[in-house]
Motif scaffolding. Structure first.
Motif, mmCIF file in Angstrom:
data_model
loop_
_atom_site.group_PDB
_atom_site.id
_atom_site.type_symbol
_atom_site.label_atom_id
_atom_site.label_comp_id
_atom_site.label_asym_id
_atom_site.label_seq_id
_atom_site.Cartn_x
_atom_site.Cartn_y
_atom_site.Cartn_z
ATOM 1 N N GLY A 174 0.794 -1.218 0.000
ATOM 2 C CA GLY A 174 0.000 0.000 0.000
ATOM 3 C C GLY A 174 0.829 1.272 0.000
ATOM 4 O O GLY A 174 0.284 2.372 0.064
ATOM 5 N N GLU A 175 2.148 1.140 -0.081
ATOM 6 C CA GLU A 175 3.009 2.321 -0.035
ATOM 7 C C GLU A 175 3.156 3.005 -1.395
ATOM 8 O O GLU A 175 3.290 4.222 -1.461
ATOM 9 C CB GLU A 175 4.397 1.946 0.483
ATOM 10 C CG GLU A 175 4.382 1.485 1.932
ATOM 11 C CD GLU A 175 5.717 0.938 2.379
ATOM 12 O OE1 GLU A 175 6.285 1.519 3.313
ATOM 13 O OE2 GLU A 175 6.187 -0.060 1.777
ATOM 14 N N MET A 176 3.140 2.230 -2.481
ATOM 15 C CA MET A 176 3.299 2.834 -3.799
ATOM 16 C C MET A 176 1.960 3.373 -4.280
ATOM 17 O O MET A 176 0.993 2.640 -4.406
ATOM 18 C CB MET A 176 3.849 1.848 -4.819
ATOM 19 C CG MET A 176 4.057 2.507 -6.190
ATOM 20 S SD MET A 176 4.814 1.438 -7.418
ATOM 21 C CE MET A 176 6.503 1.476 -6.873
ATOM 22 N N VAL A 177 1.921 4.670 -4.512
ATOM 23 C CA VAL A 177 0.720 5.322 -4.997
ATOM 24 C C VAL A 177 0.721 5.358 -6.519
ATOM 25 O O VAL A 177 -0.284 5.122 -7.162
ATOM 26 C CB VAL A 177 0.629 6.761 -4.434
ATOM 27 C CG1 VAL A 177 -0.543 7.516 -5.029
ATOM 28 C CG2 VAL A 177 0.548 6.728 -2.912
ATOM 29 N N GLN A 178 1.892 5.664 -7.100
ATOM 30 C CA GLN A 178 1.978 5.803 -8.553
ATOM 31 C C GLN A 178 3.408 5.560 -9.015
ATOM 32 O O GLN A 178 4.361 5.901 -8.324
ATOM 33 C CB GLN A 178 1.543 7.214 -8.955
ATOM 34 C CG GLN A 178 1.497 7.447 -10.435
ATOM 35 C CD GLN A 178 0.962 8.831 -10.766
ATOM 36 O OE1 GLN A 178 1.048 9.758 -9.970
ATOM 37 N NE2 GLN A 178 0.406 8.967 -11.941
ATOM 38 N N PHE A 179 3.534 4.975 -10.207
ATOM 39 C CA PHE A 179 4.831 4.807 -10.853
ATOM 40 C C PHE A 179 4.673 5.208 -12.304
ATOM 41 O O PHE A 179 3.713 4.811 -12.958
ATOM 42 C CB PHE A 179 5.305 3.349 -10.783
ATOM 43 C CG PHE A 179 6.424 3.061 -11.748
ATOM 44 C CD1 PHE A 179 7.702 3.510 -11.507
ATOM 45 C CD2 PHE A 179 6.172 2.375 -12.929
ATOM 46 C CE1 PHE A 179 8.724 3.263 -12.405
ATOM 47 C CE2 PHE A 179 7.186 2.118 -13.836
ATOM 48 C CZ PHE A 179 8.467 2.571 -13.572
ATOM 49 N N MET A 180 5.601 5.999 -12.788
ATOM 50 C CA MET A 180 5.578 6.395 -14.193
ATOM 51 C C MET A 180 6.996 6.382 -14.751
ATOM 52 O O MET A 180 7.886 7.023 -14.199
ATOM 53 C CB MET A 180 5.042 7.823 -14.367
ATOM 54 C CG MET A 180 3.591 7.976 -14.093
ATOM 55 S SD MET A 180 2.648 7.302 -15.463
ATOM 56 C CE MET A 180 1.040 7.328 -14.760
ATOM 57 N N ASN A 234 8.193 7.931 -8.945
ATOM 58 C CA ASN A 234 7.281 7.161 -8.113
ATOM 59 C C ASN A 234 6.715 8.088 -7.051
ATOM 60 O O ASN A 234 7.425 8.975 -6.566
ATOM 61 C CB ASN A 234 8.015 6.039 -7.358
ATOM 62 C CG ASN A 234 8.732 5.088 -8.250
ATOM 63 O OD1 ASN A 234 8.144 4.195 -8.804
ATOM 64 N ND2 ASN A 234 10.033 5.283 -8.399
ATOM 65 N N VAL A 235 5.476 7.861 -6.659
ATOM 66 C CA VAL A 235 4.898 8.549 -5.509
ATOM 67 C C VAL A 235 4.612 7.476 -4.461
ATOM 68 O O VAL A 235 3.985 6.457 -4.770
ATOM 69 C CB VAL A 235 3.603 9.299 -5.881
ATOM 70 C CG1 VAL A 235 2.989 9.953 -4.641
ATOM 71 C CG2 VAL A 235 3.876 10.342 -6.961
ATOM 72 N N PHE A 236 5.086 7.724 -3.250
ATOM 73 C CA PHE A 236 4.897 6.787 -2.149
ATOM 74 C C PHE A 236 4.186 7.476 -1.002
ATOM 75 O O PHE A 236 4.446 8.642 -0.710
ATOM 76 C CB PHE A 236 6.243 6.249 -1.643
ATOM 77 C CG PHE A 236 6.924 5.356 -2.629
ATOM 78 C CD1 PHE A 236 6.585 4.020 -2.725
ATOM 79 C CD2 PHE A 236 7.898 5.851 -3.477
ATOM 80 C CE1 PHE A 236 7.197 3.194 -3.650
ATOM 81 C CE2 PHE A 236 8.524 5.035 -4.401
ATOM 82 C CZ PHE A 236 8.167 3.704 -4.480
#
Length: 137
Positions: A45-51, A92-94
């Protein structure tokens, strides 16, 4: 929980040769490492977004005064076909418990394997995302 943006540039870390010159097995190991890490951090649940971003040579720069037609130019470095180490490759957004956890994750990203399985030591920039509670918005 605070959110952090982790940014990776086209900086090969301890390797000078670009990835397109690596052995196919080394490229596969590199992406497999990211796949396993992404799965783990998504499941926690820590990774919000990866691009991952497209080739920076496809970048367009837009400037506008809000009334005339915008000026659109190639960028960020139209005079060169070489990709600069300072150009963003992906981010990445965490959403993590603390800055310390964001730094742990950044260290794991930096250790992604390169040729021969050697960690790339690719620099990862860590920046906290502003929130309403910080009074900075």
């Amino acid at each position: 929980m605070p959110k952090f943006l982790l940014m990776v540039n086209h900086d090969g870390g301890v390797f000078e040769e670009p990835m397109d010159q690596w052995e196919p097995g080394d490229i596969a190991a590199h992406f497999n490492y990211y796949e396993v890490l992404t799965k783990e951090l998504t499941e926690s649940g820590e990774m919000v977004q990866f691009m991952a971003l497209a080739d920076p040579r496809l970048t367009k720069i837009v400037r506008s005064d809000g009334s005339a037609a915008p000026l659109v130019t190639d960028g960020p470095f139209p005079e060169s076909k070489e990709v600069s180490k300072e150009v963003l490759a992906g981010f990445n957004v965490f959403d993590v418990e603390s800055e310390a956890r964001a730094l742990e994750i950044a260290a794991r990203i930096s250790a992604v394997p390169g040729p021969g399985g050697v960690p790339t030591q690719q620099p990862v920039e860590v920046r906290q995302v502003m929130s309403d509670s910080q009074g900075d918005l």
